[in-house]
Design a protein around this motif. Structure first.
Motif, PDB file in Angstrom:
ATOM      1  N   GLN A 108      17.075 118.376-140.746  1.00 43.32           N
ATOM      2  CA  GLN A 108      15.831 118.375-139.983  1.00 43.32           C
ATOM      3  C   GLN A 108      15.957 119.292-138.762  1.00 43.32           C
ATOM      4  O   GLN A 108      15.733 118.899-137.621  1.00 43.32           O
ATOM      5  CB  GLN A 108      15.438 116.953-139.571  1.00 43.32           C
ATOM      6  N   TRP A 111       8.617 116.002-141.966  1.00 45.22           N
ATOM      7  CA  TRP A 111       9.558 116.976-142.508  1.00 45.22           C
ATOM      8  C   TRP A 111       9.433 117.105-144.031  1.00 45.22           C
ATOM      9  O   TRP A 111      10.082 117.951-144.639  1.00 45.22           O
ATOM     10  CB  TRP A 111      10.984 116.583-142.166  1.00 45.22           C
ATOM     11  N   ALA A 112       8.607 116.264-144.641  1.00 46.58           N
ATOM     12  CA  ALA A 112       8.516 116.276-146.110  1.00 46.58           C
ATOM     13  C   ALA A 112       8.031 117.624-146.638  1.00 46.58           C
ATOM     14  O   ALA A 112       8.533 118.133-147.637  1.00 46.58           O
ATOM     15  CB  ALA A 112       7.593 115.140-146.579  1.00 46.58           C
ATOM     16  N   ASN A 113       7.056 118.226-145.956  1.00 44.85           N
ATOM     17  CA  ASN A 113       6.511 119.517-146.422  1.00 44.85           C
ATOM     18  C   ASN A 113       6.645 120.583-145.344  1.00 44.85           C
ATOM     19  O   ASN A 113       5.785 121.448-145.192  1.00 44.85           O
ATOM     20  CB  ASN A 113       5.052 119.350-146.828  1.00 44.85           C
ATOM     21  N   VAL A 114       7.734 120.509-144.563  1.00 44.29           N
ATOM     22  CA  VAL A 114       7.892 121.428-143.438  1.00 44.29           C
ATOM     23  C   VAL A 114       8.010 122.880-143.895  1.00 44.29           C
ATOM     24  O   VAL A 114       7.511 123.793-143.226  1.00 44.29           O
ATOM     25  CB  VAL A 114       9.122 121.012-142.598  1.00 44.29           C
ATOM     26  N   ALA A 115       8.647 123.110-145.040  1.00 47.84           N
ATOM     27  CA  ALA A 115       8.820 124.487-145.515  1.00 47.84           C
ATOM     28  C   ALA A 115       7.485 125.116-145.890  1.00 47.84           C
ATOM     29  O   ALA A 115       7.314 126.341-145.772  1.00 47.84           O
ATOM     30  CB  ALA A 115       9.777 124.511-146.708  1.00 47.84           C
ATOM     31  N   ASP A 116       6.537 124.286-146.335  1.00 50.73           N
ATOM     32  CA  ASP A 116       5.219 124.815-146.694  1.00 50.73           C
ATOM     33  C   ASP A 116       4.378 125.086-145.447  1.00 50.73           C
ATOM     34  O   ASP A 116       3.618 126.065-145.407  1.00 50.73           O
ATOM     35  CB  ASP A 116       4.488 123.825-147.601  1.00 50.73           C
ATOM     36  N   LYS A 117       4.535 124.228-144.448  1.00 45.87           N
ATOM     37  CA  LYS A 117       3.727 124.400-143.246  1.00 45.87           C
ATOM     38  C   LYS A 117       4.286 125.471-142.315  1.00 45.87           C
ATOM     39  O   LYS A 117       3.535 126.124-141.590  1.00 45.87           O
ATOM     40  CB  LYS A 117       3.639 123.063-142.494  1.00 45.87           C
ATOM     41  N   TYR A 118       5.610 125.624-142.339  1.00 45.95           N
ATOM     42  CA  TYR A 118       6.261 126.575-141.430  1.00 45.95           C
ATOM     43  C   TYR A 118       7.223 127.474-142.207  1.00 45.95           C
ATOM     44  O   TYR A 118       8.439 127.372-142.052  1.00 45.95           O
ATOM     45  CB  TYR A 118       7.010 125.820-140.329  1.00 45.95           C
ATOM     46  N   LYS A 159      16.241 121.557-143.970  1.00 41.77           N
ATOM     47  CA  LYS A 159      15.465 120.330-144.189  1.00 41.77           C
ATOM     48  C   LYS A 159      16.354 119.098-144.177  1.00 41.77           C
ATOM     49  O   LYS A 159      15.956 118.036-143.681  1.00 41.77           O
ATOM     50  CB  LYS A 159      14.711 120.432-145.515  1.00 41.77           C
TER      51      LYS A 159
END
Length: 594
Positions: free
Chosen positions: A360, A287-294, A357
């Protein structure tokens, strides 16, 4: 007869020497007087013969003892090790004489007594001893520490194992709990030893352990909610939610009993001696970089991993799951349960709608990856379009008509009839009816289509009704409804007029039920026709009056006072006048008001 005086004069030592010289291979033929034979004492003897299953032993008594050869059974070799003739052995004197007058000896009992005395000499209560578990007996195990001692089942381990028989043929360490010398019984405990060791380890561990450390441990127990890991003196809880970043239904999918693990120390409560452990914390959170991946609006393919009443959970990657709410599954289809659309294990395409985030959480949509049919509704169904659909549902305010799959229009009760006052849509249509209507309006944002049934025909109030119903006209109608203010009369199918309570009769009427009832066929006079308000005013008390309908009758509603109309002035006759009429004029009988 023996001459004892003679014997007393003989030098005993010289006599012995002479006998030994004559019989060098013979044993002394008498028993020294100083040798004592006490029951339950260990004495030394010599094996003089082995006959069949018996061993003959001479202990210097007047008779030889016979010991069963089975007493030389060696458990380690699982066979009898036969003694050698002439071998010196120690035996226990069970009895000086048995029923036949022979001495009773035991090699096995002598051996056990020597072992017991050896153990007692070396150990005391509280000592730690090591021994081999030999067999399982009622209530526990036998452990050989030189002698067989008793290990109760409750003392085998800190947590009682499923089968204590698993310890057979294993060498273990125990602590002596009790020595009963009189009964030659020793009770030992492995659990006490482990608890004492854990207490020492616990004190040391609590001084060293801190959150954030990586520690080694052994899985000791598994429950539905997680696993208990022995860190060396203290068991820490590895909760199921801290085993993996992904979805986990059962801890047994990750860990097993006696498995060695390296765990992350999440938290430590030294006062309560509680430690929270984790496995997933050893790797970075997805979840650390979830906004970048999704990013919001992006489309992805995921696997349905769970289906609930309110939606479906979709795994985008291990540890990253999003929820497709039931309202986000289809633009038009009415879904009662998500299982109508998706199944566990199915691969589906989704769009990211929102990301939280901190919690989560990811909100996903299925319908967003498909064209929205409502985008074309306004183009396909402009106002004035004639459509045919099926009545899907009824509400108090109208009927919902499906004009295509997933597209419903609302036929409001006010748009069902030009002339009829519709209280409920069931008076006009029923569920399942096929109805042809006209589109009145399309609200694209609110996803609503307004339909009209009465608009399929011209408005009769704009010319037809005012042209056919004249003020002062008398006609028949049926009473359809009674209210506290009057009576509704159906003049023709679908067209009603109001017979106000003040126009029911010449006398004052308190309740319409006192004069008419629903279903009665009555005659009424048209007082007024209001095309603007779509109302027809009626009167029953004015039926027999011949006066021309004027403003008074045109108003003819609640404003008209109840009771008989004012009578014209009566003509005076007789006297000195020149009129030729009668002196007195009799009044006319009253008109029949029925």
């Amino acid at each position: 007869m023996v001459n004892r005086n003679l014997l007393s004069q003989i030098d005993q030592h010289a006599l012995n020497d002479e006998v030994d010289a004559l019989f060098p291979q013979q044993e002394p033929w008498y028993v020294p007087e100083e040798k004592e034979f006490d029951v339950n004492k260990i004495v030394t003897g010599r094996v003089v013969n082995v006959v069949g299953d018996d061993v003959v032993v001479d202990v210097g008594y007047k008779s030889e003892g016979i010991i069963p050869k089975q007493e030389w059974y060696d458990e380690g070799l699982d066979k009898v090790v036969e003694p050698q003739i002439g071998q010196q052995i120690e035996v226990l004197l069970d009895a000086v004489e048995d029923e036949g007058g022979a001495i009773v000896l035991s090699y096995r009992k002598a051996k056990r007594q020597k072992e017991w005395e050896s153990v007692i000499a070396k150990h005391k209560e509280g000592d730690v001893v090591s021994g081999l578990v030999t067999r399982k007996i009622k209530g526990g195990l036998l452990v050989n520490i030189g002698v067989n001692v008793f290990l109760p089942a409750s003392q085998v381990d800190i947590r009682r194992p499923p089968d204590i028989g698993d310890y057979i043929d294993k060498t273990i360490e125990c602590k002596i709990l009790k020595i009963a010398e009189a009964r030659r019984n020793i009770v030992v405990s492995r659990r006490k030893l482990l608890e004492d060791q854990r207490a020492e380890m616990r004190e040391k561990l609590l001084t060293e352990i801190e959150p954030g450390q990586i520690r080694k441990g052994v899985v000791k127990n598994i429950a539905e909610f997680g696993a208990f890991v022995d860190l060396g003196g203290i068991d820490g809880l590895l909760h199921i939610t801290d085993m993996t970043w992904g979805r986990l239904n059962n801890p047994n999918e990750i860990v097993r009993i006696d498995q060695q693990l390296e765990v992350y120390i999440i938290s430590v409560d030294k006062e309560r001696e509680k430690i929270a452990l984790g496995l997933k914390q050893k790797t970075p959170s997805p979840w650390a970089n979830v906004a970048d991946k999704y990013p919001i609006g992006s489309k992805h393919t995921g696997e349905v991993v769970n289906v609930m009443n309110y939606g479906a959970f979709v795994k985008l990657e291990p540890g990253i799951e999003g929820l497709v709410h039931i309202s986000e599954m289809s633009w038009t289809k009415r879904i009662n349960h998500p299982s109508e659309v998706v199944q566990i294990g199915e691969q589906i395409e989704v769009q990211v709608l929102n990301i939280n985030k901190d919690k989560q959480e990811i909100s996903l949509g299925m319908k967003q990856v498909q064209p929205n049919p409502w985008d074309q509704v306004a183009e396909r169904y402009p106002p004035g379009t004639i459509v045919t659909g099926v009545v899907r549902n009824l509400a108090n305010y109208g009927a919902f008509i499906e004009i295509e799959e997933g597209i419903d229009g609302l036929l409001h009760v006010s748009d069902m009839s030009w002339v009829r006052k519709v209280a409920h849509p069931s008076e006009v249509v029923s569920k399942g009816d096929k109805v042809t209507c006209v589109v009145l309006n399309v609200d694209q944002e609110r996803k609503r289509v307004a339909l009209g049934l009465k608009q399929m025909n011209d408005d009769p109030w704009e010319g037809d009704i005012p042209g056919r119903f004249k003020v002062g006209e008398i006609m028949k109608g049926k009473v359809t409804k009674l209210t506290n203010f009057g009576v509704f009369v159906e003049l023709e199918p679908g067209l009603e007029g109001l017979l106000h309570i003040s126009e029911l009769a010449d006398h004052k009427v308190e309740s319409p039920e006192a004069v008419v009832k629903v279903g009665d066929e009555i005659e009424v006079k048209v007082l007024r026709v209001d095309a603007a308000d779509r109302k027809i005013g009626l009167s029953r008390k004015r039926l027999d009056r011949g006066e021309a309908d004027g403003d008074e009758e045109g108003e003819g509603t609640p404003d008209v006072p109840a009771g008989p109309s004012p009578k014209p002035p009566r003509e005076l006759r007789g006297g000195t006048g020149s009129g030729g009429g009668q002196l007195i004029s009799m009044p006319e009988p009253p008109a029949d008001k029925t």
